[in-house]
Design a protein around this motif. Structure first.
Motif, mmCIF file in Angstrom:
data_model
loop_
_atom_site.group_PDB
_atom_site.id
_atom_site.type_symbol
_atom_site.label_atom_id
_atom_site.label_comp_id
_atom_site.label_asym_id
_atom_site.label_seq_id
_atom_site.Cartn_x
_atom_site.Cartn_y
_atom_site.Cartn_z
ATOM 1 N N TYR A 188 23.685 60.604 22.518
ATOM 2 C CA TYR A 188 22.569 61.349 22.667
ATOM 3 C C TYR A 188 23.083 62.718 23.043
ATOM 4 O O TYR A 188 22.683 63.859 22.422
ATOM 5 N N ILE A 189 23.834 62.866 23.858
ATOM 6 C CA ILE A 189 24.505 64.023 24.210
ATOM 7 C C ILE A 189 25.346 64.823 23.082
ATOM 8 O O ILE A 189 24.841 65.829 22.904
ATOM 9 N N GLU A 190 26.045 64.034 22.234
ATOM 10 C CA GLU A 190 26.578 64.574 20.980
ATOM 11 C C GLU A 190 25.378 65.060 20.219
ATOM 12 O O GLU A 190 25.669 66.222 19.456
ATOM 13 N N GLY A 191 24.478 64.532 19.966
ATOM 14 C CA GLY A 191 23.003 64.812 19.262
ATOM 15 C C GLY A 191 22.650 66.450 19.842
ATOM 16 O O GLY A 191 22.329 67.373 18.994
ATOM 17 N N VAL A 192 22.477 66.572 21.090
ATOM 18 C CA VAL A 192 21.828 67.572 21.675
ATOM 19 C C VAL A 192 22.922 68.807 21.374
ATOM 20 O O VAL A 192 22.622 69.963 20.990
ATOM 21 N N GLY A 224 22.430 69.931 17.952
ATOM 22 C CA GLY A 224 21.257 70.940 17.860
ATOM 23 C C GLY A 224 21.657 72.304 18.374
ATOM 24 O O GLY A 224 21.173 73.052 17.663
ATOM 25 N N ILE A 225 22.228 72.258 19.301
ATOM 26 C CA ILE A 225 22.588 73.741 20.034
ATOM 27 C C ILE A 225 23.771 74.281 18.959
ATOM 28 O O ILE A 225 23.282 75.656 18.776
ATOM 29 N N LEU A 231 23.590 74.354 15.982
ATOM 30 C CA LEU A 231 23.029 74.641 14.717
ATOM 31 C C LEU A 231 22.067 75.792 15.055
ATOM 32 O O LEU A 231 21.931 76.645 14.066
ATOM 33 N N ILE A 232 21.220 75.673 16.081
ATOM 34 C CA ILE A 232 20.219 76.696 16.178
ATOM 35 C C ILE A 232 20.746 77.912 16.921
ATOM 36 O O ILE A 232 20.076 79.052 16.692
ATOM 37 N N LEU A 233 21.789 78.015 17.765
ATOM 38 C CA LEU A 233 22.393 78.891 18.485
ATOM 39 C C LEU A 233 22.539 80.231 17.651
ATOM 40 O O LEU A 233 22.316 81.465 17.927
ATOM 41 N N PRO A 234 23.336 80.181 16.491
ATOM 42 C CA PRO A 234 23.478 81.230 15.606
ATOM 43 C C PRO A 234 22.454 81.864 14.952
ATOM 44 O O PRO A 234 22.062 82.990 14.701
ATOM 45 N N VAL A 235 21.343 81.033 14.572
ATOM 46 C CA VAL A 235 20.031 81.519 14.306
ATOM 47 C C VAL A 235 19.444 82.260 15.470
ATOM 48 O O VAL A 235 18.856 83.405 14.959
ATOM 49 N N ILE A 236 19.251 81.866 16.565
ATOM 50 C CA ILE A 236 18.614 82.460 17.762
ATOM 51 C C ILE A 236 19.242 83.735 18.065
ATOM 52 O O ILE A 236 18.527 84.832 18.245
ATOM 53 N N PRO A 271 22.465 85.598 16.579
ATOM 54 C CA PRO A 271 23.118 85.914 15.404
ATOM 55 C C PRO A 271 24.611 86.597 15.632
ATOM 56 O O PRO A 271 25.680 86.349 15.032
ATOM 57 N N THR A 272 24.567 87.225 16.779
ATOM 58 C CA THR A 272 25.850 87.988 17.403
ATOM 59 C C THR A 272 26.536 87.083 18.399
ATOM 60 O O THR A 272 27.590 87.349 18.822
ATOM 61 N N ALA A 273 26.375 86.090 18.751
ATOM 62 C CA ALA A 273 26.652 85.200 19.889
ATOM 63 C C ALA A 273 28.005 84.699 19.073
ATOM 64 O O ALA A 273 28.162 84.235 17.986
ATOM 65 N N THR A 274 28.895 84.593 19.955
ATOM 66 C CA THR A 274 30.259 83.864 19.472
ATOM 67 C C THR A 274 30.291 82.434 19.816
ATOM 68 O O THR A 274 29.688 81.885 20.757
ATOM 69 N N ARG A 275 31.058 81.893 19.155
ATOM 70 C CA ARG A 275 31.010 80.386 19.099
ATOM 71 C C ARG A 275 32.237 79.879 20.042
ATOM 72 O O ARG A 275 33.281 80.191 20.043
#
Length: 95
Positions: free
Chosen positions: A74-78, A81-82, A84-89, A91-95
């Motif tokens: 479950y934690i890996e699924g979360v 999700g993060i 996948l969605i973080l770059p969309v929310i 776009p300038t955030a570094t990974r």
């Protein structure tokens, strides 16, 4: 979902297909699990109290380990999700 970028939609589809395949593989085992549980119950009935207690403790330990494994998935699924969605929310955030 038409407002989402194509790469994002494809990433979601691919992840869904992975989860669907895993779910189908697990579903095929469920009847085997029920049969195994029935056999284990019948086996325990034919044992003395000490062995029944040990088998029950073993089942409890296995159940606890399964819960831990499911929580980890479950934690890996979360996290997926993060990721996948973080770059969309942001776009300038570094990974």
């Amino acid at each position: 979902m038409s407002n989402w970028p194509d790469w994002f939609q494809e990433a979601l589809r691919q992840r869904f297909y992975q989860l669907e395949l895993a779910s189908e593989q697990n579903a095929s085992c469920s009847s085997e699990d029920k049969n195994l549980s029935t056999q284990m119950d019948q086996f325990k009935i034919n044992q003395n109290e000490d062995i029944q207690r040990l088998l029950s403790e073993w089942e409890e330990a296995i159940g606890y380990q399964l819960i831990q494994d499911k929580q980890s998935m479950y934690i890996e699924g979360v996290k997926d999700g993060i990721r996948l969605i973080l770059p969309v929310i942001q776009p300038t955030a570094t990974r």
